[in-house]
Design an enzyme around this catalytic site. Structure first.
Site, mmCIF file in Angstrom:
data_model
loop_
_atom_site.group_PDB
_atom_site.id
_atom_site.type_symbol
_atom_site.label_atom_id
_atom_site.label_comp_id
_atom_site.label_asym_id
_atom_site.label_seq_id
_atom_site.Cartn_x
_atom_site.Cartn_y
_atom_site.Cartn_z
ATOM 1 N N CYS A 8 -114.032 -26.527 -12.807
ATOM 2 C CA CYS A 8 -113.339 -25.413 -12.158
ATOM 3 C C CYS A 8 -113.281 -24.162 -13.028
ATOM 4 O O CYS A 8 -112.614 -23.196 -12.669
ATOM 5 C CB CYS A 8 -111.915 -25.831 -11.786
ATOM 6 S SG CYS A 8 -111.834 -27.101 -10.513
ATOM 7 N N ARG B 281 -111.698 -20.798 -5.353
ATOM 8 C CA ARG B 281 -111.815 -22.253 -5.274
ATOM 9 C C ARG B 281 -110.530 -22.931 -5.773
ATOM 10 O O ARG B 281 -109.979 -23.798 -5.094
ATOM 11 C CB ARG B 281 -113.013 -22.736 -6.082
ATOM 12 C CG ARG B 281 -113.185 -24.253 -6.058
ATOM 13 C CD ARG B 281 -114.190 -24.738 -7.070
ATOM 14 N NE ARG B 281 -114.455 -26.159 -6.911
ATOM 15 C CZ ARG B 281 -115.194 -26.873 -7.746
ATOM 16 N NH1 ARG B 281 -115.752 -26.298 -8.808
ATOM 17 N NH2 ARG B 281 -115.391 -28.162 -7.541
#
Length: 306
Positions: free
Chosen positions: A194, A240
């Site tokens: 991430c 995200r």
């Protein structure tokens, strides 16, 4: 002597002109076959380096696209420079091979080896034509772990901090401790995937290829597009992580495992690519508008001077 002339003369002496280049290519393939196997079994199976085969395919495609220029170029071998660069690459390969596990250096040594081979067989004019496909292979070189770690941690902290601030401003019960985001009764760890590093590598390769293939005549536009890659990737990755945190808050963290997490990763990359092309379109409109304003101002300036 051009490539076409070499081919014509080779018709009279079949294969005589191609034995040396063929042996050179076969030797390079044999030398780097273990490196290829190491890449297939290692880095190319990871998210951050999985684009390696596509980079090599793109380089080969660009060589094929340059075939007309290669046929017309003058063949003028540069043996001194060729041998010097080739030996440097082979020494680098040897040192990496005897240490074992240095696949990054092994792959990086392919670039000087290829440059040396091109100089030995065809010379500097051919190398100038093939400079981009050879240089583009730098994106197929796996990044060293220490560099990835050095960039990943700050990116994870930065994205975690931004997501927490936005959610807190929106009224959510959220807090942050490093790369740990606490929202409601859940604690979420922002993983390495991430951080956006995976997308930065792949998107940089796409951006460089796109800028060179389609925007090379507009140097400033190409530079601005390439400079925007990292901010665009960070923005897409923020989206995200923001989405994942909201999913955890409303549906529970168990939903984040497996396909949902993978789908958001794919979505992240698609969003980043779309943002890059949208930014390029904005640059096109901006430069087009500036050009029209300049053309309009020129007649007015001439009218005032007259």
């Amino acid at each position: 002597m051009t490539y076409s002339q070499v081919v014509q003369s080779a018709e009279a002496r079949p294969l005589s002109k191609f034995v040396w280049p063929a042996l050179l290519v076969a030797s390079v393939l044999a030398a780097y076959f273990p490196t290829l196997l190491a890449l297939i079994d290692g880095p190319w199976q990871t998210e951050q380096e999985g684009h390696g085969p596509l980079i090599m395919a793109a380089s080969l495609w660009w060589v094929w696209q340059s075939r007309a220029r290669l046929k017309a170029v003058e063949i003028s071998p540069a043996p001194i420079a060729g041998w010097a660069i080739l030996l440097c690459g082979l020494i680098l390969l040897y040192l990496a091979r005897i240490q074992q596990g240095l696949v990054t250096i092994e792959m990086a040594s392919l670039l000087p080896v290829m440059v040396g081979c091109i100089l030995l067989t065809a010379g500097w004019p051919t190398l100038r034509i093939l400079a981009f496909p050879v240089g583009f292979l730098i994106f197929a070189v796996p990044m060293p772990d220490w560099l990835i770690d050095a960039a990943t941690v700050p990116l994870k902290v930065f994205i975690s901090n931004m997501v927490t601030k936005v959610l807190y401003a929106a009224g959510y019960p959220v807090a942050q401790n490093g790369v740990m985001i606490m929202i409601g009764s859940y604690q979420l760890l922002v993983k390495d995937a991430c951080s956006g590093m995976n997308s930065i590598f792949a998107l940089s390769a796409i951006g460089v290829f796109y800028a060179y293939a389609f925007r090379w005549e507009e140097k400033l536009r190409s530079v601005l597009l390439l400079l925007a890659i990292v901010p665009i990737t960070i923005l897409a990755n923020f989206v995200r992580v923001f989405t994942l945190v909201l999913i955890a808050y409303y549906a529970g963290p168990d939903l984040l495992e497996g396909i949902v997490h993978d789908m958001t990763g794919i979505g992240l990359f698609i969003v980043a690519v779309v943002l890059m092309f949208m930014f390029d379109a904005v640059l096109g409109l901006t430069f087009g508008l500036v050009g029209r304003l300049r053309r309009r101002s020129l007649p007015e300036a001439h009218a005032h001077t007259a």
